[in-house]
Design a protein around this motif. Structure first.
Motif: not given
Lengths: 480, 480
Positions: A107-110, B15-31, B69-75
């Motif tokens: 988030l910081s970098v993005g 590794p599994v939760s890392f991938a899942g949560e990181s993808r959510a952040v990627v999608d957040f940033l793409a949006e 957490v991401l929802e609060d970043v947005r709001r």
């Protein structure tokens, strides 16, 4: 031909290619975490210059697909790394990576905002004020160090920056009274266990190297600095016409995890009008567990604690800059309430949006999760300390306070001159196996092995494994 | 109850939760990138303290899911940011984010190695040597500045760190000859256009503020520093028994994009035995396009160029530290070839794996892609400059050299005292619209508006839009 439309994947932030390429990196890293314990923690046979031979001498003329780049990371870079995320990395102090920390960095970098002045990204600057207060409360620091009570804090890039900033602040306070030429008279004090970058910091800010006092510590105080020793050194300097400036107290030294007594040193510093800085870089975060908060007791006597300066006025007056091009959207003189311009709290002008990382970590894991993380490491270190102490071939050199254990093969008879070499051989044998990585320290002339438990993936079983490894290698070394 | 197994999502690097949560952040940033032009570039109605009211006073006791957490970043966070990634961000100097830069940061943070000494991560330290040479070649810097010819470079966290490191190096070279008390005699030189953090740096390393020479620049030299003016200042100081230490030349100043003549200043510095530092923080990267390489011509006379120190011996002797706990896997005295320990090339001990970011960017876009990026911005700035110059209400204040245009509403008659206020109002009106964000500068007492083209998503159409916006607001302001 005319100019072709730009390939979307080469548009720097095209949302579709951003998402696709970033996911590929996420998957690459998830795979790395899954397999990290299969790499030697540190490859033993590396020679400087190997990588240069593998890579071209110039940058490519044309861009390459991300998958090719990632493939080269896998083939050329990973085998040459020391794997700090390996669960068997016990060297230096491990880096506490985490999924939430990674998300925060993304988030910081993005978002890529630069909150060096409030106006350059208000919510980013304010989030920093909020999270440093959150941290201060979690750590049980005195009220006076919080923004909400007139103190305040800043997230520096490293503890060393905090030390340099506070040294500069203390120096400028003194020189404002005494005149700049008195820089030759300013003296700084620390123990022989204080991190060596303290001296680098003092040198950077222009304190004459002949005015660095490195005060000896001894086993009876657990290698903590005593107020008595500080007073003796200060009295000598004052008698010579010098000016005591700055005392650095450490909670959790790098070599041994030793703790300087904050309250006693604080009182001693006050007596001489010195700035007291408490460097709790390593052990400070343990204070989110109430049982460790005693180590920072007396912090209200400090002028600054790690990244949490008590005296923001002195700090910002040493570090502030107000060029015209930063003023135009500033908040002074606009009638609005004062905002925090973080550029004046650090040595660089530019800065990252660090607050969001800390905020995501605190939100995602909560105080309970973070305490569990600390407890897990401390519990494993306790077990290791107990087990080493019970093995008559070994000794624990300094009582463990946090999750760092300092131990060694015991001298086999009085005046055993070979014992240091044996320990050196033991450490080399362990590290060359690739199954674990530890570092050493020297105290009172003794070579000591450090086991620092703190890796994100390190669990009890890895500490049990490293003990088995150590026993096997010790047998080999002792047999020679 | 016994102790429950740790929830996998709370294991720091599962590794599994890392991938899942990181993808959510990627999608957040793409949006975010998809929608960033829908936010006001800078919200006009913010007041300091707003965010603190929105957030709790203490960190949460229990962890929360990443989506919350991401929802609060947005709001809570996004509306309070100044959007540096908006295509209509023309303030300060824009940050050049990119998909490849983001990927590189993810690798840096994800691998999370700390290449402060070679042994702490050999491939990371070596990659840095490789990419700084790649950059040096791309920029057309003289051979003598490259590792391959006895020079070398380091990726600092900011240009300011490079300035501080080289100031400390120059100071220590001088004091080794003259004795520490001569710190009172050392003088540093820069122009009135040099970045203000240069003075902050000189103050940090203990140069007396009365020994900072800020040399006036004038319109005829395009606000570049002349060798003649430097010589006059140096001669005055030498006559007073002072010691010229350090001259900072800037290629692309922050305020106006002015260029100091590197060769002439280099010759002048040599004449007096001064350290010459070339700060090409802003415009240096333009030199990957051959047509801009003329601006750094003469760089072989420099002791250091931005992050590329010419004189690594002086630098490392000012900044090196060799505590016992960093020695044990060191490469000196082991019979292996010498390795680069980057801790001695910078002010902090700890450091990020910055090289991999630069490496990914260079690989992914190639020299061709990076040149296209620079050309795109310079072309848009050229168009803007031409268009402004053709409008009789406006004037271009300094000829554009790179992608920064400095302009203003022209005085309507001689001695038009109100023209500065008109420009101030114009800038405020543009910024308050939220449709673009620019900053100002003051030169020769004139208030000047800066349009810095450099955002990752900024294309010609955004520059055309900001010109239309400016025309409309100018009409309003002139009508009042």
């Amino acid at each position: 031909m005319g100019s072709l439309p730009l390939d979307a994947s080469l548009r720097p932030l095209d949302p579709v290619s951003f998402a696709g390429e970033s996911r590929a990196v996420v998957d690459f890293l998830a795979e790395y975490y899954r397999d990290v314990d299969k790499y030697p923690v540190r490859a033993a046979d590396l020679e400087p210059g190997l990588l240069r031979k593998l890579l071209p001498e110039v940058a490519p003329e044309n861009g390459e697909p991300m998958e090719d780049v990632l493939e080269d990371v896998r083939r050329d870079i990973l085998p040459g790394l020391t794997h700090w995320q390996s669960p068997s990395f016990f060297a230096y102090f491990p880096m506490n990576a985490s999924t939430a920390g990674f998300a925060g960095e993304m988030l910081s970098v993005g978002l890529n905002v630069v909150p060096f002045v409030w106006a350059a990204s208000p919510a980013a600057a304010e989030l920093e004020c909020v999270v440093v207060d959150w941290m201060g409360k979690l750590l049980g620091l005195p009220q006076c160090l919080l923004f909400s009570s007139g103190g305040g804090g800043v997230l520096q890039g490293s503890t060393w920056e905090a030390v340099v900033c506070t040294l500069a602040a203390a120096r400028d306070c003194a020189l404002a009274k005494l005149g700049h030429e008195s820089i030759m008279k300013l003296v700084v004090y620390a123990s022989d266990q204080t991190h060596v970058t303290f001296q680098k910091g003092a040198r950077l800010v222009g304190i004459p190297p002949s005015n660095f006092r490195v005060i000896q510590t001894l086993a009876p105080s657990g290698y903590g600095l005593t107020a008595h020793a500080v007073r003796a050194a200060v009295d000598r300097d004052v008698a010579r016409g010098l000016v005591p400036l700055y005392l650095c107290a450490t909670v959790g030294t790098t070599g041994l995890g030793a703790v300087d007594p904050v309250r006693e040193l604080g009182e001693e510093a006050r007596r001489h009008g010195m700035w007291l800085h408490v460097d709790a870089a390593y052990a400070g975060s343990a204070a989110i567990c109430p049982e460790f908060q005693g180590y920072t007791e007396g912090a209200e006597l400090a002028d600054s604690v790690s990244t949490n300066p008590h005296n923001p006025r002195a700090l910002t007056s040493a570090l502030s800059t107000d060029p015209e091009y930063l003023k135009n959207v500033g908040t002074n003189g606009t009638g609005k309430p004062a905002a925090v311009d973080y550029k004046d709290w650090q040595i660089s002008l530019s800065r990252r949006f660090r607050a969001i990382k800390l905020w995501v970590v605190l939100r995602r894991y909560g105080a309970v999760g973070l305490r569990a993380h600390i407890h897990r490491h401390v519990t494993a270190a306790k077990w290791f300390e107990r087990t080493v102490a019970a093995d008559e071939r070994f000794e624990v050199v300094v009582p463990r306070k946090f999750s760092l254990v300092c131990f060694r093969l015991r001298a086999r008879f009085p005046e055993d001159d070979a014992v240091d070499d044996l320990n050196r051989e033991l450490l080399a044998a362990v590290n060359e196996s690739g199954q674990a990585f530890m570092t050493h320290f020297v105290v009172d002339g003794k070579f000591v092995i450090r086991l620092a438990v703190g890796g994100a993936m390190t669990e009890m079983k890895h500490v049990v494994d490293v003990w088995e490894l150590l026993q096997g290698k010790a047998e080999e070394v002792l047999r020679r």
